[in-house]
Design a protein around this motif. Structure first.
Motif, PDB file in Angstrom:
ATOM      1  N   SER A  20      -8.543  53.934  69.064  1.00 42.80           N
ATOM      2  CA  SER A  20      -7.424  53.599  69.946  1.00 42.80           C
ATOM      3  C   SER A  20      -7.299  54.605  71.089  1.00 42.80           C
ATOM      4  CB  SER A  20      -6.131  53.461  69.141  1.00 42.80           C
ATOM      5  OG  SER A  20      -5.526  54.704  68.945  1.00 42.80           O
TER       6      SER A  20
ATOM      7  N   LYS B 117      -7.576  53.825  75.287  1.00 38.49           N
ATOM      8  CA  LYS B 117      -6.572  54.252  76.273  1.00 38.49           C
ATOM      9  C   LYS B 117      -7.188  55.024  77.428  1.00 38.49           C
ATOM     10  CE  LYS B 117      -2.978  54.896  72.873  1.00 38.49           C
ATOM     11  NZ  LYS B 117      -2.417  55.986  72.100  1.00 38.49           N
TER      12      LYS B 117
ATOM     13  N   THR C 203      -9.580  56.215  80.519  1.00 38.36           N
ATOM     14  CA  THR C 203     -10.235  55.448  81.588  1.00 38.36           C
ATOM     15  C   THR C 203     -11.755  55.583  81.479  1.00 38.36           C
ATOM     16  OG1 THR C 203      -9.904  57.363  83.001  1.00 38.36           O
ATOM     17  CG2 THR C 203      -8.370  55.524  83.263  1.00 38.36           C
TER      18      THR C 203
END
Lengths: 266, 780
Positions: A17, A21, A23
């Motif tokens: 996760s 998130k 970039t």
């Protein structure tokens, strides 16, 4: 090094996760390639997600005819693991030859195979032993996992969790070390499976990364002995050539290392 | 010898701080308001600098300045100099291409700086450097000498047509030709001496601090010779007069020659510090070390040796091409001439020698002195020739050497050097015994039965240390004298400070120099400290290189000690009411010989400073200095024998044994000497088997990291079997010759002679990588 955000994940799910998130996130699995590249400013990940402290990713286990090495297990642990030494001594020996002590304390099997350096040690073992790469999404056979130089079947954000090795009848590894980097100038892993199949994989040799050596497999299938390889011809075409070894030299090393690996396998 | 005197294996005093991480290196120093420099370096081997656009960088936070080569030239910072003038055979001076500290117009090697970013932190400087746009116009480049000297090759410098620095000769050509005309046998050999990157553990660094009120600069730098740095910076580079420039070389993590030279980075740091009004720090990284530290070696040589019917050498002809890289570094010109060709007689009686050396510019990193500096190249050539000759003449290689050894001293060679003393048979005897030379044939046969190719290789080296005397080197073109200075300061309570112009960057001076004091006064070395590396503290001195610090530097200390002791004896005699001539120094006391009358050394010191009871007319105090200029070089020599096995399947070499029998004259601390030999052997073996700084045809470095450049590691090396045979050097009172470079000078030939013996083929270039050895074994 450019600025980055470091995360220490405590579970595989958390790591996945965190990756989603970021970039331009990167997993850190020992960092023996990633960190030098970042220091040279050749990589600039937005987030670095450290997998090294995830407990479920560390350990070596033998069960029945399978040896499982979890992905964040450092090379040193594999080299000294009683389970590995008993099940596949050639694999523990391979781990003992990776880099130098500092690399072996930090580098991990998951990091090594995910990077798929064409001269890394582990890919030869996975390919020759017919290992299976387990990820947080699926299982991938070694044959399908390695896709050429620094390329694998891993999808973006996919995390290797373990590698499982079928325990072979016999296996051996012989490595000619690169004098500067201590990667494989050329190294060969030979294995005879319990069903009698012979698999031979060479690393450090091919321009396309780790490879099977069919001619040697055929010779060994007919006669499992170093001398069986004497008459085999290994082509130098498509082999790597650099200041430390010509293609012809590497072709020779494939044969010589295979012979020594067979001798070591017994 | 006392427990801490000359010859004692005293544990190094300096190691407590080094191994506990308390050493203080340049990069450890932080000054208030300090800025950080990052150099913008050329990615091209040869290019015109068309335009530098720093506008975006200057807008970035924390950026103090972006300075270019043009501004440096506009401010009249001098071009880098070469301090040894060499004259070509046609009488013309060497051809110097202009070398500004940052290139205003043309870059000539990858890594040459064109601009520098000064910022509040190292990272900010690096970030900003990525925003500086340099517009280059690439020019054709030439990286290897054979290409550079060809007609039509890209030209580096308008001052040097044909890329030739000089064409220099030494020896008697007529006599040599005559010897060859009468020769019974001629042995010919082509050898390449591979280019090396020095790779001191600590990269170079500099901090410059300009004090505007005092118009005074302080430079902290990684130098082997801070006084020479100050002299050159002030006399030639227009930075500041000497009394306005303090140079400090604190703990320095290895040099191997590469930190002798004054580099562009410290010049720029000084200049920039004044421009920005704040201290400027630069610490090189390993890549910069590979690109900009002066490299070593890089010779291509053809040599021929003439023998008479009795296998006596009658003549030697040598032609060498020496690669200087893109510019002439500080002492580069002397390396392939006076430090190389003057040693071509080796340990042998050679009546006639003629050598020609052509210096060549290429688009590569400048080349200068590196551990051994010219002498490894000479020794390698001669010892490969002797081995080749033995094989061609079918005589035992050790015996061929004995047949030709110089046995009478002093011996004047045809190439300047006058060897003062030596016993070459003794060294060779010791080495042959240590390795059981007689039993080799049986061991070779045994190895063969196991599929291994075993070989043995001899190398009998001689070298010249402590370059001297100043008058002689001056007559050969040196721009400096090569003496050393010392000052002995006795404090009022009898502790002693030795101020030396030598500089320790791994050599152990803080221990060995104290041992001389302990030997003479009988005081513990804990009572003595060595002060070095700061031009404000220490009188002018010449620094440490060329294995000179014991033979020259320590002798200067001895001379100062003698003066101090003479005065102290007068004080003691006065106090003891005895005759000065009757005073002897024993165990820290000044005694009247043959009596129990004595005064402890601290009481003598105290008397000197209280001055209450000194002989009439004597000045108070106890402090003496000396400048010592030797009468000759010293000539360390020895015999190295290497036994090894080659794996015919892989071409890989494995050592069986490596013996070194050295004659260094008197040893101050045998343990430290052994450490020096170990390090030297590692570098010599590294050159033979592993190390090679390589450029591609366009001048791009191929080996600019440890992933590609093979530094020797402990497991590449054998355990060394060391011994010493001793002839005392008559040129200095301590009988010292020097030990710092010998290993690097003698080892390479022993290794290559052994490998070529093992594989039964004589032509093999360094480094003898497994690939190269395997190809040589299997070549038609």
């Amino acid at each position: 090094m450019y600025q980055t955000t470091y995360h220490r994940a405590s579970s595989v799910d958390e790591a996945a996760s965190l990756f989603a998130k970021g970039t331009e996130a990167k997993f850190l699995a020992g960092g023996q390639t990633l960190l030098p590249v970042m220091k040279q400013r050749l990589a600039s990940p937005s987030d670095v997600i450290d997998l090294g402290k995830i407990k479920e990713l560390i350990g070596v286990e033998a069960s029945g005819d399978t040896l499982t090495i979890k992905a964040a297990t450092p090379h040193y642990d594999v080299a000294t693991s009683d389970a590995a030494k008993k099940a596949i001594p050639a694999l523990a020996y391979l781990a003992s030859l990776i880099g130098d002590p500092a690399v072996r304390y930090r580098g991990t099997i998951g990091g090594s195979i995910a990077n798929n350096d064409p001269a890394a040690d582990y890919p030869a073992a996975l390919l020759a032993l017919g290992a299976t790469v387990k990820t947080n999404k699926r299982s991938i056979s070694a044959e399908d996992f390695f896709k050429g130089l620094f390329t694998t079947a891993l999808e973006d954000g996919e995390i290797i969790t373990a590698v499982s090795f079928p325990v072979p009848q016999k296996a051996g590894y012989a490595k000619m070390r690169h004098p500067a980097s201590r990667f494989a100038l050329t190294a060969v892993f030979v294995a005879q499976t319990k069903s009698g199949e012979v698999r031979v994989a060479a690393t450090g040799a091919s321009q396309s990364g780790v490879m099977r050596v069919g001619a040697i497999e055929a010779a060994l299938k007919a006669n499992w002995s170093p001398s069986a390889i004497d008459g085999v011809s290994v082509s130098a075409s498509n082999l790597l050539a650099d200041i430390h070894g010509t293609a012809e030299y590497r072709a020779n090393l494939i044969k010589v290392m295979a012979q020594r690996a067979v001798a070591a396998a017994g | 010898m006392g427990v801490e005197g000359i010859g004692a294996r005293v544990v190094r005093k300096e190691d407590k701080r080094f191994i506990t991480g308390k050493g203080r290196y340049v990069d450890d120093i932080k000054l208030l308001g300090m800025t950080h420099a990052h150099f913008i370096r050329s990615p091209h081997a040869h290019a015109k600098v068309k335009k530098i656009d720093s506008s975006a960088a200057l807008k970035m936070p924390g950026v103090v300045a972006v300075l270019t080569g043009q501004e440096l030239v506009d401010d009249k910072v001098g071009n880098l100099i070469c301090g040894w003038a060499i004259t070509s055979k046609d009488g013309t001076p060497m051809k110097m291409g202009a070398w500004p500290a940052m290139a205003p117009e043309t870059v000539r090697f990858v890594g040459q700086a064109v601009a520098v970013v000064i910022a509040d932190s190292k990272n900010l400087a690096r970030d900003a450097a990525e925003s500086v746009v340099v517009d280059y116009e690439e020019l054709p480049a030439v990286a290897d000498m054979q290409s550079a000297i060809k007609a039509g090759a890209p030209q580096l410098h308008p001052e040097a047509p044909g890329n030739q620095v000089y064409d220099w000769v030494i020896g008697d050509e007529g006599a040599t030709d005559a010897a060859f005309a009468k020769a019974a046998n001629v042995v010919k050999l082509d050898v390449t001496n591979n280019r090396l990157a020095p790779n001191a553990m600590e990269p170079r660094a500099a901090i410059a601090d300009y004090d505007a009120a005092e118009e005074h600069f302080t430079l902290y730098t990684t130098s082997q010779n801070p006084h020479v740095a100050r002299l050159v910076l002030s006399a030639f580079y227009n930075i500041a007069p000497e009394h306005k420039l303090r140079v400090i070389a604190p703990d320095v993590g290895g040099g191997f020659g590469s930190k002798i030279f004054i580099y562009p980075e410290e010049m720029v740091a000084l200049w920039a510090s004044k421009k920005v009004g704040r201290p400027v720090k630069w610490t090189g990284d390993r890549t910069e070390a590979f690109l900009t530290d002066a490299h070593g070696r890089d010779h291509v040589t053809h040599a021929e040796m003439a023998f008479d019917a009795n296998n006596k050498i009658t003549g030697l002809k040598v032609k060498t091409y020496a690669n200087f890289g893109a510019y002439m570094s500080l002492f580069s010109s002397s390396v392939p001439t006076y430090l190389y060709a003057t040693l071509l007689s080796g340990q042998y009686n050679i009546p006639a020698i003629h050598a020609e050396v052509v210096g060549v510019y290429t688009n590569t990193t400048p080349v200068d002195a590196y551990r051994g500096a010219g002498r490894p190249e000479a020794s390698y050539l001669i010892e490969r020739l002797m081995e080749t000759a033995a094989r061609q003449l079918k005589v035992d290689p050790a015996q061929l050497r004995r047949t030709n050894f110089i046995t009478q001293f002093p011996h004047q060679t045809p190439v300047i050097m006058a060897y003062d003393t030596g016993d070459f048979n003794a060294s060779l005897d010791a080495a042959m015994k240590a390795i059981d030379y007689a039993g080799f044939a049986a061991r070779k046969a045994q190895a063969k039965s196991q599929g291994k190719l075993r070989g043995i290789g001899v190398s009998c080296y001689i070298e010249a240390c402590g370059i001297a005397p100043s008058k002689a080197v001056g007559s050969l073109g040196a721009g400096v004298g090569l003496w050393e200075s010392a000052e002995v300061r006795v404090n009022p309570v009898g502790t002693i400070e030795i101020l030396t112009g030598s500089h320790s960057h791994g050599q152990g001076h803080e221990t060995t120099f104290c041992q001389l004091v302990a030997e003479r006064l009988g005081v513990p070395i804990s009572q003595v400290s060595i002060v070095h590396g700061d031009t404000d503290k220490v009188q002018f001195g010449m620094g440490t290189y060329g294995s000179r610090s014991a033979a020259v530097g320590l002798t200067a200390i001895l001379k100062a000690m003698e003066k101090m002791e003479s005065k102290a004896k007068k004080i003691a005699a006065h106090a003891l009411e005895a005759s000065e001539g009757d005073i002897v120094i024993e165990n820290g006391e000044f005694k009247v010989a043959g009596t129990d009358k004595a005064i402890a050394f601290p009481m003598v010191a105290l008397a000197a400073y209280t001055a209450h009871n000194l002989p009439d007319g004597m000045e108070p105090g106890l402090k003496e200095s000396a400048f010592y200029d030797p009468t000759n070089f010293t000539f360390p020599a020895g015999a190295y024998i290497c036994e090894l096995e080659v794996d015919p399947g892989t071409g890989k070499t494995s050592f069986v044994n490596f013996v070194a029998a050295d004659d260094f004259g008197r040893l101050i601390n045998p343990m430290i000497v052994e450490g020096q030999v170990h390090g030297g052997l590692a570098q010599g073996i590294g050159q033979a088997l592993l190390e090679h700084a390589i450029y591609d045809a366009n001048g791009q470095p191929v080996t600019a990291s440890f992933m590609d450049y093979s530094m020797p590691r402990a497991d590449d090396l054998p355990s060394f079997n060391l011994s010493h045979t001793t002839t005392l050097c008559p040129g200095n009172p301590l009988g010292i010759k020097g030990c710092g470079e010998a290993g690097a000078i003698g080892a390479s030939a022993a290794v290559i002679n052994a490998i070529t013996d093992a594989i039964g083929k004589n032509n093999l270039e360094m480094p003898a990588t497994p690939d190269r050895v395997w190809r040589t074994i299997h070549a038609a």
